[in-house]
Design a protein around this motif. Structure first.
Motif, PDB file in Angstrom:
ATOM      1  N   MET A  64     -15.351  33.379 -34.991  1.00 37.80           N
ATOM      2  CA  MET A  64     -15.161  34.762 -35.416  1.00 37.80           C
ATOM      3  C   MET A  64     -14.452  35.554 -34.315  1.00 37.80           C
ATOM      4  O   MET A  64     -14.725  35.349 -33.135  1.00 37.80           O
ATOM      5  CB  MET A  64     -16.495  35.410 -35.767  1.00 37.80           C
ATOM      6  N   LYS A  65     -13.546  36.448 -34.710  1.00 36.20           N
ATOM      7  CA  LYS A  65     -12.722  37.162 -33.748  1.00 36.20           C
ATOM      8  C   LYS A  65     -12.902  38.673 -33.871  1.00 36.20           C
ATOM      9  O   LYS A  65     -13.191  39.212 -34.938  1.00 36.20           O
ATOM     10  CB  LYS A  65     -11.246  36.807 -33.944  1.00 36.20           C
ATOM     11  N   ASN A  66     -12.668  39.326 -32.742  1.00 37.32           N
ATOM     12  CA  ASN A  66     -12.728  40.780 -32.627  1.00 37.32           C
ATOM     13  C   ASN A  66     -11.293  41.303 -32.754  1.00 37.32           C
ATOM     14  O   ASN A  66     -10.421  40.937 -31.965  1.00 37.32           O
ATOM     15  CB  ASN A  66     -13.341  41.122 -31.263  1.00 37.32           C
ATOM     16  N   LEU A  67     -11.053  42.162 -33.744  1.00 38.42           N
ATOM     17  CA  LEU A  67      -9.693  42.569 -34.113  1.00 38.42           C
ATOM     18  C   LEU A  67      -9.483  44.063 -33.903  1.00 38.42           C
ATOM     19  O   LEU A  67     -10.318  44.881 -34.290  1.00 38.42           O
ATOM     20  CB  LEU A  67      -9.444  42.218 -35.586  1.00 38.42           C
ATOM     21  N   LEU A  68      -8.336  44.408 -33.321  1.00 37.79           N
ATOM     22  CA  LEU A  68      -7.893  45.798 -33.215  1.00 37.79           C
ATOM     23  C   LEU A  68      -6.661  45.970 -34.096  1.00 37.79           C
ATOM     24  O   LEU A  68      -5.670  45.254 -33.942  1.00 37.79           O
ATOM     25  CB  LEU A  68      -7.547  46.149 -31.767  1.00 37.79           C
ATOM     26  N   ILE A  69      -6.732  46.907 -35.045  1.00 40.27           N
ATOM     27  CA  ILE A  69      -5.606  47.239 -35.923  1.00 40.27           C
ATOM     28  C   ILE A  69      -5.084  48.604 -35.520  1.00 40.27           C
ATOM     29  O   ILE A  69      -5.859  49.566 -35.421  1.00 40.27           O
ATOM     30  CB  ILE A  69      -6.033  47.255 -37.401  1.00 40.27           C
ATOM     31  N   ILE A  70      -3.773  48.720 -35.291  1.00 46.66           N
ATOM     32  CA  ILE A  70      -3.180  50.005 -34.923  1.00 46.66           C
ATOM     33  C   ILE A  70      -2.206  50.444 -36.009  1.00 46.66           C
ATOM     34  O   ILE A  70      -1.287  49.703 -36.376  1.00 46.66           O
ATOM     35  CB  ILE A  70      -2.496  49.930 -33.552  1.00 46.66           C
ATOM     36  N   ILE A  82      -0.761  33.568 -24.655  1.00 49.89           N
ATOM     37  CA  ILE A  82      -1.039  34.227 -25.929  1.00 49.89           C
ATOM     38  C   ILE A  82       0.101  33.997 -26.917  1.00 49.89           C
ATOM     39  O   ILE A  82       1.205  33.593 -26.553  1.00 49.89           O
ATOM     40  CB  ILE A  82      -1.267  35.750 -25.750  1.00 49.89           C
ATOM     41  N   LEU A  83      -0.182  34.278 -28.185  1.00 50.17           N
ATOM     42  CA  LEU A  83       0.776  34.119 -29.272  1.00 50.17           C
ATOM     43  C   LEU A  83       1.234  35.484 -29.774  1.00 50.17           C
ATOM     44  O   LEU A  83       0.415  36.364 -30.039  1.00 50.17           O
ATOM     45  CB  LEU A  83       0.136  33.333 -30.423  1.00 50.17           C
ATOM     46  N   ILE A 115      -3.234  37.638 -43.434  1.00 50.40           N
ATOM     47  CA  ILE A 115      -3.215  36.178 -43.451  1.00 50.40           C
ATOM     48  C   ILE A 115      -2.706  35.619 -42.122  1.00 50.40           C
ATOM     49  O   ILE A 115      -3.290  34.691 -41.556  1.00 50.40           O
ATOM     50  CB  ILE A 115      -2.369  35.659 -44.628  1.00 50.40           C
ATOM     51  N   GLY A 116      -1.604  36.172 -41.615  1.00 42.46           N
ATOM     52  CA  GLY A 116      -1.092  35.712 -40.328  1.00 42.46           C
ATOM     53  C   GLY A 116      -2.119  35.876 -39.228  1.00 42.46           C
ATOM     54  O   GLY A 116      -2.318  34.989 -38.388  1.00 42.46           O
ATOM     55  N   THR A 117      -2.804  37.023 -39.233  1.00 40.62           N
ATOM     56  CA  THR A 117      -3.843  37.292 -38.244  1.00 40.62           C
ATOM     57  C   THR A 117      -5.008  36.317 -38.403  1.00 40.62           C
ATOM     58  O   THR A 117      -5.566  35.825 -37.418  1.00 40.62           O
ATOM     59  CB  THR A 117      -4.336  38.745 -38.391  1.00 40.62           C
ATOM     60  N   LYS A 118      -5.359  36.022 -39.645  1.00 41.80           N
ATOM     61  CA  LYS A 118      -6.464  35.096 -39.919  1.00 41.80           C
ATOM     62  C   LYS A 118      -6.143  33.688 -39.425  1.00 41.80           C
ATOM     63  O   LYS A 118      -7.011  33.012 -38.845  1.00 41.80           O
ATOM     64  CB  LYS A 118      -6.757  35.077 -41.424  1.00 41.80           C
ATOM     65  N   LEU A 119      -4.923  33.239 -39.634  1.00 43.41           N
ATOM     66  CA  LEU A 119      -4.558  31.890 -39.202  1.00 43.41           C
ATOM     67  C   LEU A 119      -4.591  31.767 -37.681  1.00 43.41           C
ATOM     68  O   LEU A 119      -4.935  30.711 -37.139  1.00 43.41           O
ATOM     69  CB  LEU A 119      -3.180  31.519 -39.749  1.00 43.41           C
ATOM     70  N   ILE A 120      -4.255  32.849 -36.989  1.00 40.97           N
ATOM     71  CA  ILE A 120      -4.372  32.852 -35.522  1.00 40.97           C
ATOM     72  C   ILE A 120      -5.846  32.869 -35.123  1.00 40.97           C
ATOM     73  O   ILE A 120      -6.274  32.119 -34.239  1.00 40.97           O
ATOM     74  CB  ILE A 120      -3.640  34.068 -34.927  1.00 40.97           C
ATOM     75  N   LYS A 131      -8.382  31.729 -36.627  1.00 40.81           N
ATOM     76  CA  LYS A 131      -9.026  30.438 -36.892  1.00 40.81           C
ATOM     77  C   LYS A 131      -8.418  29.294 -36.083  1.00 40.81           C
ATOM     78  O   LYS A 131      -8.891  28.154 -36.165  1.00 40.81           O
ATOM     79  CB  LYS A 131      -8.951  30.115 -38.387  1.00 40.81           C
ATOM     80  N   GLY A 132      -7.372  29.599 -35.313  1.00 40.79           N
ATOM     81  CA  GLY A 132      -6.739  28.568 -34.497  1.00 40.79           C
ATOM     82  C   GLY A 132      -5.860  27.618 -35.275  1.00 40.79           C
ATOM     83  O   GLY A 132      -5.429  26.580 -34.754  1.00 40.79           O
ATOM     84  N   ILE A 133      -5.556  27.950 -36.528  1.00 41.63           N
ATOM     85  CA  ILE A 133      -4.693  27.095 -37.354  1.00 41.63           C
ATOM     86  C   ILE A 133      -3.241  27.232 -36.902  1.00 41.63           C
ATOM     87  O   ILE A 133      -2.514  26.243 -36.799  1.00 41.63           O
ATOM     88  CB  ILE A 133      -4.862  27.449 -38.843  1.00 41.63           C
TER      89      ILE A 133
END
Length: 401
Positions: free
Chosen positions: A1-7, A134-135, A353-358, A360-362
């Motif tokens: 699980m990841k901690n996300l900042l949306i701007i 980082i990506l 989706i792009g954020t989710k794939l990152i 999850k490490g996919i």
């Protein structure tokens, strides 16, 4: 699980944040920040009432790199999703480099004082992203974004060689206004009023605005006038889709929109250089933006469909092959789910989706990359489950003739 900042807190942000909250098994904490905190609070309230998910909110100036770094540290964010203005891409990328967290955006950098958008300055940060471990994922919207993934999927799974690509963007929605833009007016009008450009036989060919028109029969929408524009995904696809002979981008516009835009252009309202008005310096297109409806307010008014996809022609097993891969989206259904219309939805869902794939490490690389540089199937699978199902039609090969 990841901690996300949306701007960012416009229509795209609303969709992306709602969708991230719907994937709370991946995003353990979500903070939404923008220059106007009240907009973030409204989105957070919507999500709490609909989904029961708590969203933290904050005020931030996305142009202030150091302030963004402090907010990243304060929230403990591991990924930054940029759905602010394209002018702010570089400051937010630099904040991610300093804080050493992953970066995602939906549109490439635009120069505030120049009607031009390009990846050059974002790509130039590749080595710094590598050094930070980082990506940086560029253009995780629909176009750019999903259209890039469609092309990558075709290259990876459906063709041995791809020779021709036409990207086709149709918004057949009706919002009832005489004139309005479906996303940020500054970005939209600068994009549409600029010269067109496409790539053929190893070189770029420039056209006058709206010089090239074709009619296209969009499934579930019908025949629409489609005009050639330059669009940012062309720049990266030319680099990453091997064997291309030509790639173009077309978008639909109604005659009323074109008439209004031409009139505004003729009287100088699309200008991006400062002028004096009654002793005050203003920028015409920024003033026009204040007069036009806020795109985020169009959701409840807009009816109809979008259809965005790619017509791709190439060779498979020695034979000529052509496909049409596309998504159809309904404005009213998008509003019911997220409180935003389909133009925001088709950008906000891929951003998640792009954020989710990152998360999850996919999708796991170091450096700065465009969407087509990853395995496409995982993204394509997510489109089908997150609200943007796609279809493929086999066609008689004629693209490029």
């Amino acid at each position: 699980m990841k901690n996300l900042l949306i701007i960012g807190a416009g229509g795209v942000s609303r969709v992306a944040t709602v969708k991230c909250a719907m994937n709370s098994e991946v995003f353990s904490k979500i903070t939404l920040a923008s220059r106007t905190k009240s907009k973030c609070d409204e989105i957070a309230k919507f999500i709490k009432e609909r989904l029961g998910v708590e969203i933290q909110t904050a005020q931030i100036d996305a142009d202030d790199t150091d302030a963004v770094v402090e907010l990243i540290k304060k929230t403990g964010a591991q990924i930054l999703l940029n759905v602010a203005l394209p002018y702010q891409d570089l400051s937010l990328m630099d904040a991610c480099i300093k804080a050493k967290i992953h970066y995602v955006d939906t549109a490439n950098y635009e120069h505030p004082d120049l009607a031009k958008f390009e990846y050059k300055e974002q790509w130039a940060r590749n080595e710094k992203f590598k050094e930070a471990g980082i990506l940086g994922l560029l253009g995780s919207g629909f176009d750019p974004g999903v259209t890039n993934v469609f092309c990558a999927y075709a290259q990876q799974n459906l063709f041995d060689e791809i020779h021709y690509i036409d990207i086709l963007d149709c918004n057949a929605g009706d919002h009832g206004y005489a004139f309005a833009t479906n996303f940020n007016p500054e970005i939209n009008l600068r994009e549409v009023s600029a010269n067109g450009r496409y790539w053929e036989n190893g070189k770029w060919i420039e056209t006058k605005p709206m010089e090239i028109k074709m009619e296209w029969d969009y499934p579930e929408v019908g025949v629409k006038d489609s005009y050639l524009l330059y669009h940012e995904e062309l720049e990266s696809l030319v680099k990453n889709i091997k064997g291309l002979k030509r790639i173009r981008f077309f978008m639909t516009f109604g005659q009323s929109y074109l008439t209004h835009m031409k009139c505004l252009e003729n009287v100088g309202m699309l200008g991006i250089k400062p002028i004096m008005h009654k002793g005050v310096e203003i920028i015409p297109i920024e003033f026009l933006k204040t007069l036009l409806p806020d795109p985020a307010s169009l959701g409840s008014r807009t009816k109809g469909y979008t259809n965005i996809g790619c017509v791709i022609r190439g060779i498979k097993d020695g034979k000529d092959k052509q496909i049409y891969i596309y998504n159809v989206c309904n404005h009213e259904e998008c509003f019911k789910e997220t409180g935003a219309q389909a133009v925001s939805y088709t950008t906000g869902v891929p951003a998640m989706i792009g954020t989710k794939l990152i998360a999850k490490g996919i999708w796991n690389k170091q450096g700065v990359f465009n969407m087509e540089e990853f395995d496409a199937k995982s993204f394509m699978d997510e489109l089908n489950t997150q609200g943007l199902p796609w279809k493929i039609i086999e066609m008689e090969p004629n693209l490029g003739k």
